[in-house]
Design a protein around this motif. Sequence first.
Motif, PDB file in Angstrom:
ATOM      1  N   LEU D 193       0.970  -1.303  -0.089  1.00 45.48           N
ATOM      2  CA  LEU D 193      -0.130   0.158   0.009  1.00 45.48           C
ATOM      3  C   LEU D 193       0.878   1.221  -0.209  1.00 45.48           C
ATOM      4  CD1 LEU D 193      -2.917   1.054   0.038  1.00 45.48           C
ATOM      5  CD2 LEU D 193      -2.812   0.953   2.625  1.00 45.48           C
ATOM      6  N   GLU D 194       1.927   1.395   0.742  1.00 44.78           N
ATOM      7  CA  GLU D 194       3.011   2.382   0.804  1.00 44.78           C
ATOM      8  C   GLU D 194       3.420   2.558  -0.724  1.00 44.78           C
ATOM      9  OE1 GLU D 194       3.317   4.860   2.648  1.00 44.78           O
ATOM     10  OE2 GLU D 194       5.275   5.402   1.302  1.00 44.78           O
ATOM     11  N   ARG D 197       1.030   4.418  -2.688  1.00 47.93           N
ATOM     12  CA  ARG D 197       0.736   5.623  -2.095  1.00 47.93           C
ATOM     13  C   ARG D 197       2.181   6.310  -2.811  1.00 47.93           C
ATOM     14  NH1 ARG D 197      -1.633   4.126   3.284  1.00 47.93           N
ATOM     15  NH2 ARG D 197      -3.906   4.697   2.922  1.00 47.93           N
ATOM     16  N   ARG D 198       3.283   5.931  -2.646  1.00 51.39           N
ATOM     17  CA  ARG D 198       4.322   6.474  -3.234  1.00 51.39           C
ATOM     18  C   ARG D 198       4.172   6.871  -4.550  1.00 51.39           C
ATOM     19  NH1 ARG D 198       9.822   6.993  -1.149  1.00 51.39           N
ATOM     20  NH2 ARG D 198       9.376   5.402   0.303  1.00 51.39           N
ATOM     21  N   LEU D 200       1.649   7.348  -6.427  1.00 53.56           N
ATOM     22  CA  LEU D 200       0.747   8.127  -6.775  1.00 53.56           C
ATOM     23  C   LEU D 200       1.126   9.543  -6.302  1.00 53.56           C
ATOM     24  CD1 LEU D 200      -2.516   6.456  -5.238  1.00 53.56           C
ATOM     25  CD2 LEU D 200      -2.067   6.887  -7.596  1.00 53.56           C
ATOM     26  N   ARG D 201       1.892   9.581  -5.410  1.00 53.70           N
ATOM     27  CA  ARG D 201       2.506  10.846  -4.930  1.00 53.70           C
ATOM     28  C   ARG D 201       3.537  11.445  -5.642  1.00 53.70           C
ATOM     29  NH1 ARG D 201       3.380   8.699   0.331  1.00 53.70           N
ATOM     30  NH2 ARG D 201       5.688   8.388  -0.241  1.00 53.70           N
ATOM     31  N   VAL D 236      -6.651  -0.674  -2.150  1.00 51.33           N
ATOM     32  CA  VAL D 236      -6.052   0.328  -3.259  1.00 51.33           C
ATOM     33  C   VAL D 236      -6.889   0.968  -3.744  1.00 51.33           C
ATOM     34  CG1 VAL D 236      -4.681   0.015  -5.299  1.00 51.33           C
ATOM     35  CG2 VAL D 236      -4.235  -1.489  -3.466  1.00 51.33           C
ATOM     36  N   ALA D 239      -7.605   4.007  -1.487  1.00 49.62           N
ATOM     37  CA  ALA D 239      -6.179   4.914  -1.365  1.00 49.62           C
ATOM     38  C   ALA D 239      -6.280   5.708  -2.717  1.00 49.62           C
ATOM     39  CB  ALA D 239      -5.028   4.083  -1.251  1.00 49.62           C
ATOM     40  N   ILE D 240      -6.515   5.274  -3.872  1.00 44.50           N
ATOM     41  CA  ILE D 240      -6.367   6.282  -5.049  1.00 44.50           C
ATOM     42  C   ILE D 240      -7.648   7.545  -4.915  1.00 44.50           C
ATOM     43  CG2 ILE D 240      -6.993   6.209  -7.526  1.00 44.50           C
ATOM     44  CD1 ILE D 240      -5.759   3.510  -7.636  1.00 44.50           C
ATOM     45  N   GLU D 242      -9.193   8.288  -2.232  1.00 43.12           N
ATOM     46  CA  GLU D 242      -8.730   9.467  -1.211  1.00 43.12           C
ATOM     47  C   GLU D 242      -7.893  10.414  -1.760  1.00 43.12           C
ATOM     48  OE1 GLU D 242      -6.681   7.976   2.635  1.00 43.12           O
ATOM     49  OE2 GLU D 242      -8.435   7.061   2.440  1.00 43.12           O
ATOM     50  N   ALA D 243      -6.658   9.945  -2.533  1.00 45.78           N
ATOM     51  CA  ALA D 243      -5.712  10.733  -3.082  1.00 45.78           C
ATOM     52  C   ALA D 243      -6.459  11.616  -4.169  1.00 45.78           C
ATOM     53  CB  ALA D 243      -4.760  10.178  -3.615  1.00 45.78           C
TER      54      ALA D 243
END
Lengths: 262, 262, 262, 262
Positions: D193-194, D197-198, D200-201, D236, D239-240, D242-243
């Motif tokens: 998951l991290e 996130r990385r 996406l970020r 996942v 998370a997308i 959310e971002a």
Amino acid sequence: MKIDLNADLGEGFGPWTMGDDDALLQLVSSANIACGFHAGDPLIMKRTVLRAKELGVDVGAHVGFPDRQGFGRRPMQIPVEELAAIVTYQLGALDGIARSIGARVKHMSFHGALGNMAASDAALAQPLVEAVAAFDPRLLIVSSTSAAIEGAARTCGVRVAITFLADRAYDDDGLLVPRGRPGAVIHDQQVVLERVRRLLREGRVVTASGGSLAMPAQSILLHGDNAEAVSFARTVRGAIEEAGGAIVPVSQIPGGFDARPS
Amino acid sequence: MKIDLNADLGEGFGPWTMGDDDALLQLVSSANIACGFHAGDPLIMKRTVLRAKELGVDVGAHVGFPDRQGFGRRPMQIPVEELAAIVTYQLGALDGIARSIGARVKHMSFHGALGNMAASDAALAQPLVEAVAAFDPRLLIVSSTSAAIEGAARTCGVRVAITFLADRAYDDDGLLVPRGRPGAVIHDQQVVLERVRRLLREGRVVTASGGSLAMPAQSILLHGDNAEAVSFARTVRGAIEEAGGAIVPVSQIPGGFDARPS
Amino acid sequence: MKIDLNADLGEGFGPWTMGDDDALLQLVSSANIACGFHAGDPLIMKRTVLRAKELGVDVGAHVGFPDRQGFGRRPMQIPVEELAAIVTYQLGALDGIARSIGARVKHMSFHGALGNMAASDAALAQPLVEAVAAFDPRLLIVSSTSAAIEGAARTCGVRVAITFLADRAYDDDGLLVPRGRPGAVIHDQQVVLERVRRLLREGRVVTASGGSLAMPAQSILLHGDNAEAVSFARTVRGAIEEAGGAIVPVSQIPGGFDARPS
Amino acid sequence: MKIDLNADLGEGFGPWTMGDDDALLQLVSSANIACGFHAGDPLIMKRTVLRAKELGVDVGAHVGFPDRQGFGRRPMQIPVEELAAIVTYQLGALDGIARSIGARVKHMSFHGALGNMAASDAALAQPLVEAVAAFDPRLLIVSSTSAAIEGAARTCGVRVAITFLADRAYDDDGLLVPRGRPGAVIHDQQVVLERVRRLLREGRVVTASGGSLAMPAQSILLHGDNAEAVSFARTVRGAIEEAGGAIVPVSQIPGGFDARPS
């Protein structure tokens, strides 16, 4: 009273699994292991035989049509000479794997459409049973009730043990109602359990037409397709033990049709 | 001098044929029969064993990769545990067919890419030779020269006989130059015949680099892909008989590498 | 008079060949190319389409049962939904290969047991013809005479062309006598040639029972299994040309049963 | 920000299932559908395409080695001409099934060992990408980062989109660490998951050696082998969203490598 519990095992293929073999192997006394034609592959066969051996479960060959995609359930018309060679090939393959790890194949049964066709057609049963006898006349044929198989066994000098499919409907000749026909598979577990109890109590089964048929079985077939099936298999085992039955590999239970020279 | 002539037979599949098996079976003393993975099927296997038995030709298992479309000639990376089970399965299948008709499998060999890979890689040869020994330690492994196969045989207590591929180039380690490399297959029959004669005379072969290599073969491999190949096989047989050689199944010829307990 | 000559081609598999495709491709106007289920594989399909394109021969899909070992000649009972998907898959596969090299699949036919079963069973013909129409309604179905196929074509809006199998016996309904029955295959080339001549002259065939049946064929099927067959195919071609016939791809010949919207 | 979620679907075979396709189809925007070589069969393909169409999920062809037992994960050495035909065949088969039900194949990807080999070997990538372009130059190739695939796409005039395998380790060239090597598959969901996130970020990934690598992905690959995997896929997706990301089929997201004529 002695009775065998058997199940069809090793029915995965490559990356695919089918049923919970490990749970079932702890419940049964005999395993019918797919031989790589309708299901199974060399590695799955080896691992299943190894685990059966560890658990003291008897090993048998479950021989089917060369039709993996249809799981051996689609009738195929194959000349009998070729079909006999297909049976021998599968028996030899499992036997080779078993011998390599110090186990022994003690019984065999015909799977799916091949089993249905052989059970209802003496002209097909004869060359297939001959193939079994030519491979090893001590091999026990485990079959649902079938005059065709018993007739062939008589001429070939082999032994047939009867297995009872508690969740399958029977016609008045003792043949299984083919899958796909309405009512062929009994889904209500209470009904299935009652059929097991009647077998243990009376040695009889109620047929699809409502008649009562003698079912001289030495063995009961369990399924393990899903968690519910495994739990039900446990219930059946419990019912047998409750009725004072001893669960023993079919090769150790006399009865059925025995044409071997004494 | 005794020498074996062997050929790869039963390499058809279903409706398809390969080579003139019947002509070759009348020339050889040993037959390497495909076991249904790279070629062959149950009926072809049965018919080939039957005909070999009639003609007094020894029967061996020709074991290959599970790759019919590539005829077992395409290298595949299969985990060794699975590959060992694949070998056992094929040995058992042919053995079952042979036993059913009163014949016996006396030798085995690895086919195509599996053979090349096992011959050149001790880490692969070891589990495969173990699989053969676990199946039947009396089974003779027939192989082209290979330190890997001989090393594995030493630890497993089995016997290896050497077969000479007269139309294939050898490197200086005695390994076959892989098919596809230039010069791997020798097409000039005069050159091939001269290689056979040198083997019979000196027990040596000229390698691809021009060196001279000891070739302690008990057997010569013939091909029969077409009418010309069969006629050439006949020529080779004639050359052996002319040189006073006796053509005898490899299982009856001492030599090679024998690690069986005496 | 225009008539098509077609042949079943690309029937090898992996290392195995069947028939002399190159010789036949020089004689026919349309090629029925196996699609990898009963015979053929991707590379053979590609090479056969390429060669047909070079020679100006029309390309068609020859669609069969998923049974390579039985060459699609063994009847299989497969649920029609699955069988329809199997047909679509094969049509798409050959179409993809043809499009990739700038060719076009113009017709299709059902092979072997699938063809016999579809021709004689409307309940099977319907979903299979629907599958063809859903794939491409312009695709021409080439079939032996069959009320079932024509009936299905009527409801699906596709065209059926009739092909005449000169060396196969017909029953009085215009269905082929199944292989394996006595007299199903006519081996006497003079008789076969006379049947071709009668077709060209009268548009009729003598049935197995001795009756005379209208045979409104736009196409004649040739075989090329061996050198003799190729030479006979050449004779048939000569007989057509002698009779003043023009040999033209079936897709360019009107007639047969055409249910396409005009 | 737009990103695609894709998953490998239709990976059952005959009676065997793999993963929870229905759950995943409700989470993804693109489906990579097995084409019957390493997994899948005509009926499964049809049902999967139908369900994807109902749910508005884009359909792509997941093309693999002809090795069902090994699930296309075993490296095979197949001549490139044959391998190219194998790719075309699979593309055509899925395309035929999709067209028959009014759907369209918009992208393709190489599965398993074939994908790994093509991504790391320009001599293999070139003919395979040419096969895709010859079949349909508008077809989008979805690939993990690979200089070989992008180089081939450049010469063929096709577009490559990058997919990120969040649970697989990358080397410093952006190639996947092959399955079987230690650490190749990341099992800790928090780590996976991290990594998502990385991506996406920062648009970067930490490689196996600890380096930081640009990962210009338009797509993220999800797995659905078991209930836990599906639940993680849902995480996942959350998370997308959310971002602030929009989940959109990869065919609708610009970027990647585009060599199509504008």
